[in-house]
Design an enzyme around this catalytic site. Structure first.
Site, short mmCIF file in Angstrom:
data_model
loop_
_atom_site.label_atom_id
_atom_site.label_comp_id
_atom_site.label_asym_id
_atom_site.label_seq_id
_atom_site.Cartn_x
_atom_site.Cartn_y
_atom_site.Cartn_z
N ARG A 236 -8.91 -2.72 39.71
CA ARG A 236 -9.21 -3.55 38.41
C ARG A 236 -8.42 -3.20 37.14
NH1 ARG A 236 -15.52 -1.68 37.98
NH2 ARG A 236 -15.11 0.13 37.00
N ARG B 121 -2.73 6.50 39.85
CA ARG B 121 -3.69 6.51 40.64
C ARG B 121 -2.97 6.81 42.07
NH1 ARG B 121 -7.81 7.27 39.68
NH2 ARG B 121 -8.82 5.87 41.18
N HIS C 153 -18.08 -5.08 38.18
CA HIS C 153 -16.72 -5.70 37.60
C HIS C 153 -16.98 -6.74 36.74
CE1 HIS C 153 -12.78 -7.23 37.28
NE2 HIS C 153 -13.20 -8.65 37.57
N ASN D 124 3.03 -10.57 -11.00
CA ASN D 124 3.50 -11.10 -9.76
C ASN D 124 2.97 -10.27 -8.66
OD1 ASN D 124 5.19 -12.81 -10.54
ND2 ASN D 124 6.50 -11.36 -11.05
N ASN E 171 -4.15 3.57 -5.73
CA ASN E 171 -3.72 3.21 -7.27
C ASN E 171 -2.12 3.42 -7.36
OD1 ASN E 171 -2.81 4.94 -9.80
ND2 ASN E 171 -4.35 3.28 -10.41
N ASP E 172 -1.64 2.23 -8.33
CA ASP E 172 -0.08 2.33 -8.53
C ASP E 172 0.31 3.76 -8.91
OD1 ASP E 172 -1.35 1.90 -10.81
OD2 ASP E 172 -0.77 -0.05 -11.50
N GLY F 225 1.69 -0.25 -19.43
CA GLY F 225 0.67 0.93 -19.71
C GLY F 225 1.54 2.50 -19.34
N CYS G 63 -8.61 1.08 -23.08
CA CYS G 63 -9.73 1.49 -22.43
C CYS G 63 -10.85 1.64 -23.21
CB CYS G 63 -9.42 2.97 -21.78
SG CYS G 63 -9.32 4.43 -23.28
N GLU H 80 -1.49 6.09 -24.19
CA GLU H 80 -1.06 4.71 -23.91
C GLU H 80 -1.12 3.95 -25.25
OE1 GLU H 80 -3.36 1.23 -21.43
OE2 GLU H 80 -2.11 2.99 -20.34
#
Length: 751
Positions: free
Chosen positions: A47, A141, A310, A447, A545-546, A574, A610, A617
């Site tokens: 099987r 087998r 089976h 985007n 995170n980018d 940023g 922030c 930044e």
């Protein structure tokens, strides 16, 4: 007794077609695979191997103009105690040309040897009558060893499916022996391919196809009637994810130990007290003793257990896919179950050496059932990322194309490629390099971008769409773009290994969850990205995170390649970045490390996005410079003689930089302040993590590189003054970083 047994075997029915020998095809001077149908004989013994061979058989049958299929059934398919599984082959509408009763009962080592001998006695007549061009043999087998031996001695070409793998038992020896007898190989994994090459097999006759069963299971495992299937086997009260599938086979090289482990597994399952579907072991030596153990413990009468001989493959796949856990030592646990993310507990040594996904927890040895019980507590109910180590659902088309390419006029005698071994280069059937690639996703504020990126860092194809505002629309668009990319990847000859996602905000990369997003991407907090993408595409998914992705991109493709400690600083809308320390990305205890834009350089500085004051930044980002440019413009101080600014043109940081370069002292003072703030922040980084390199990335990188280098040389500690500052050469750092998570992880999985 042996004489009577042989007499009975000779009188067994082998089908009406056995009585009418088919003459061999007329001899021709030149036989081309294109001049007539290729006669392919597929032999199945049990099987398990039928689940791998059936997709190939269906593929051959669907091309009647190219192939003529012959099916030979032998081994445990024809044994009542193992479910008479030849019936499922008939139910699949295959015409069984020959049924060979080859199993000598006894379920011990001697019976296995006698079964091989009996098969070798019966096979020559069948193979001579069928006269196939190719015999397809699967796996490891003892029945398959008899098939390969008979075909090799009768000068019949052999295609061996799933050779080159390692599992740590006598099956390894049998599998490798079949590989040495076989003329052609269709293997499942890159490691198996490398093993075959190391065994001196001809690289031109090895196809890296993937596992044929994946072609079927990836299409059928999400059937809508899976709850009906679960209830039909386990009862009406059983819910999805709240039951266990158990399948344990004997290890023929250590039968007593495998019987002990089997008993401990049953004890642990009894204690764990969950509904359990348990399949009988296969016909290997030791299986009879294992069944006795099961019956002594009353498993067949226990209300929590359903013991079966089976289950049809399509239904078994549903049961494994939706189980709370699978336990035992079946290859299904380390192979097929990974495609669904089903948690698996692998017991004993039968699968030692197999490549596995992260869904598999190994229990190599157990002195009591407590260790197995604890493993059940750890695994039950979990879900893991989908793994496609063993296939991508396109194995059968590759194998059929491979069969069609076989030149029957080329010499049958095998040639071996002895060391030095040729480098392992995976090829499709036309010997064209199939490029290992990743799907990379970049979630920007404006985007949404998806790209197919190859191992060398080339963007093969990119897709860009405006980023929707709502969570539902965004997820729908991501999946649609990814599916389009995966379709294109087939035409572009790219094999997609996984999906990498780069996004703004704080990310838990271990769970694939966006914890807190930036203001630019709304409705994107506490969002699990990994699960829906992995479930929809059947691929492993990584999320980060980018800024971290930009650092990863530099480590694999940019200036950071081969550098043990460096920092990447993104200077764009940023300020962000990532830190590589001792070749690893630093995430921090709450995944907040490398928030470089929010290093404070002045207690009285301007307000930052922030909510704080005096962050880098707030001084040096594109948004900060744009803010200062607008102020000068409103005060009519941005104009420079000789520069004509259009009234309709939006004011940006670029206008501030242009004005400074043309002699505008106000603009120049603002930019000097911004560069000083960035330089001071980077000096803080140098004094904390002491990198050997700083890489500036983003649209403002080229402007900031020289002043930041100067500020470091003037203000940093003596030991860090010489730290080099360079500008990134990468055009798509976020996408490349997302891709690198996939490419690095999937290609370094060596077991």
């Amino acid at each position: 007794n042996m004489k009577n047994k042989r007499k009975n075997e000779k009188q067994s029915c082998e089908g009406k077609r056995n009585l009418t020998p088919r003459p061999p095809p007329p001899k021709k001077k030149k036989t081309s695979v294109h001049s007539r149908k290729l006669r392919v004989c597929v032999a199945t013994c049990n099987r398990a191997d039928y689940s791998k061979l059936a997709p190939i058989m269906f593929g051959i049958k669907s091309h009647p103009d190219d192939f003529e299929l012959e099916v030979v059934v032998l081994g445990s398919h024809l044994i009542d105690d193992y479910g008479n599984t030849f019936r499922m082959i008939e139910q699949d509408d295959f015409d069984i040309g020959s049924k060979l009763h080859t199993i000598v009962r006894g379920e011990d080592e001697a019976a296995m040897v006698e079964s091989v001998g009996l098969a070798l006695v019966k096979l020559p007549d069948v193979l001579q009558r069928l006269h196939p061009d190719i015999l397809v043999v699967h796996g490891d087998r003892f029945d398959a060893l008899a098939l390969a031996t008979a075909a090799a001695l009768m000068n019949i070409r052999i295609l061996h499916v799933e050779g080159g793998e390692v599992s740590g038992t006598i099956d390894d020896s049998i599998r490798h022996a079949i590989s040495k007898l076989a003329h052609y190989h269709a293997c499942c994994t890159r490691m198996a391919e490398q093993h075959l090459i190391a065994m001196c097999e001809d690289h031109a006759r090895i196809l890296l196809a993937g596992c044929p069963s994946y072609d079927k299971l990836l299409l059928t495992h999400q059937r809508g009637d899976y709850l009906d299937i679960i209830k039909s086997w386990l009862g009406d009260n059983v819910q999805e994810g709240n039951y266990i599938v158990a399948l344990q086979h004997p290890v023929t090289t250590d039968i007593q130990h495998s019987i002990k482990i089997y008993g401990l597994m049953l004890d642990a399952l009894l204690s764990f007290d969950k509904k359990t579907l348990i399949l009988f072991p296969n016909i290997d030596a030791g299986s009879k003793e294992m069944v006795r153990v099961m019956r002594r413990k009353g498993i067949e009468q226990h209300p929590n257990f359903r013991a079966v001989k089976h289950i049809p493959f399509e239904q078994f796949i549903q049961l494994v896919c939706h189980a709370g856990c699978m336990i035992g030592n079946s290859s299904c646990g380390v192979r097929e179950a990974g495609a669904f993310g089903t948690p698996v507990i692998n017991l004993g040594t039968r699968q030692t050496g197999r490549e596995t996904g992260e869904n598999v927890l190994h229990v190599r040895d157990a002195d009591s059932h407590n260790k197995i019980f604890h493993a059940l507590e750890l695994q039950f109910g979990k879900r893991y990322p989908c793994s496609k180590i063993y296939g991508d659902g396109n194995a059968v088309p590759r194998i059929l194309k491979f069969l069609q390419s076989i030149d029957l006029d080329e010499p049958l005698q095998k040639t071996f490629c002895f060391p030095p071994v040729k480098d392992s280069i995976s090829q499709d059937i036309d010997h064209i390099l199939e490029t290992q690639s990743a799907l990379a996703i970049d979630l920007g504020g404006t985007n949404l971008r998806v790209a197919i990126i190859c191992m060398k860092g080339s963007v093969v194809k990119k897709y860009v769409q405006p980023n929707p505002r709502t969570f539902e629309d965004r997820m729908s668009l991501i999946l649609r773009m990814c599916r389009d990319a995966m379709k294109d990847a087939v035409c572009l000859n790219c094999r997609i290994l996984g999906v990498g996602v780069s996004t703004g905000g704080r990310v838990n990369p271990q769970a694939g969850v966006v914890l807190h997003s930036t203001n630019l991407i709304q409705e994107w907090s506490s969002v699990d990205l990994r699960t829906p993408i992995s479930d929809a595409l059947h691929l492993p998914v990584w999320v980060d995170n980018d800024g971290n992705c930009a650092a990863l991109a530099e480590r694999k493709f940019g200036h950071g390649k081969g550098v043990e400690n460096f920092v990447t600083v993104i200077t764009g809308t940023g300020i962000g970045g990532g830190i590589i320390h001792h070749n690893e990305l630093v995430h921090g205890s709450t995944f907040c490390a490398a928030e470089l834009g929010h290093i404070v350089v002045s207690l009285e500085g301007p307000e930052c996005s922030c909510g704080g004051h005096g962050c880098i930044e707030a001084y040096s980002s594109g948004m900060a410079l744009q803010r200062e440019a607008k102020k000068l413009h409103d005060e009519d101080l941005l104009k420079v003689e000789g520069v004509d600014m259009k009234l309709s043109e939006p004011i940006t940081a670029a206008h501030l930089i242009s004005a400074a370069r043309m002699g505008n002292s106000k603009a120049d003072a603002i930019l000097n302040k911004a560069a000083t703030a960035l330089g001071a922040g980077i000096i803080n980084i140098l004094h904390i993590v002491n990198p050997t390199l700083v890489i500036l990335s983003g649209v403002l990188a080229s402007f900031y590189q020289a002043p930041v280098q100067r500020i470091i040389s003037e203000r940093a500690l003596f030991s860090t003054k010489g730290t080099k500052v360079v500008t990134s050469d990468l055009e798509e750092p976020a996408l490349l970083g997302a891709a690198s998570m996939v490419l690095d992880y999937t290609t370094r999985r060596i077991y």
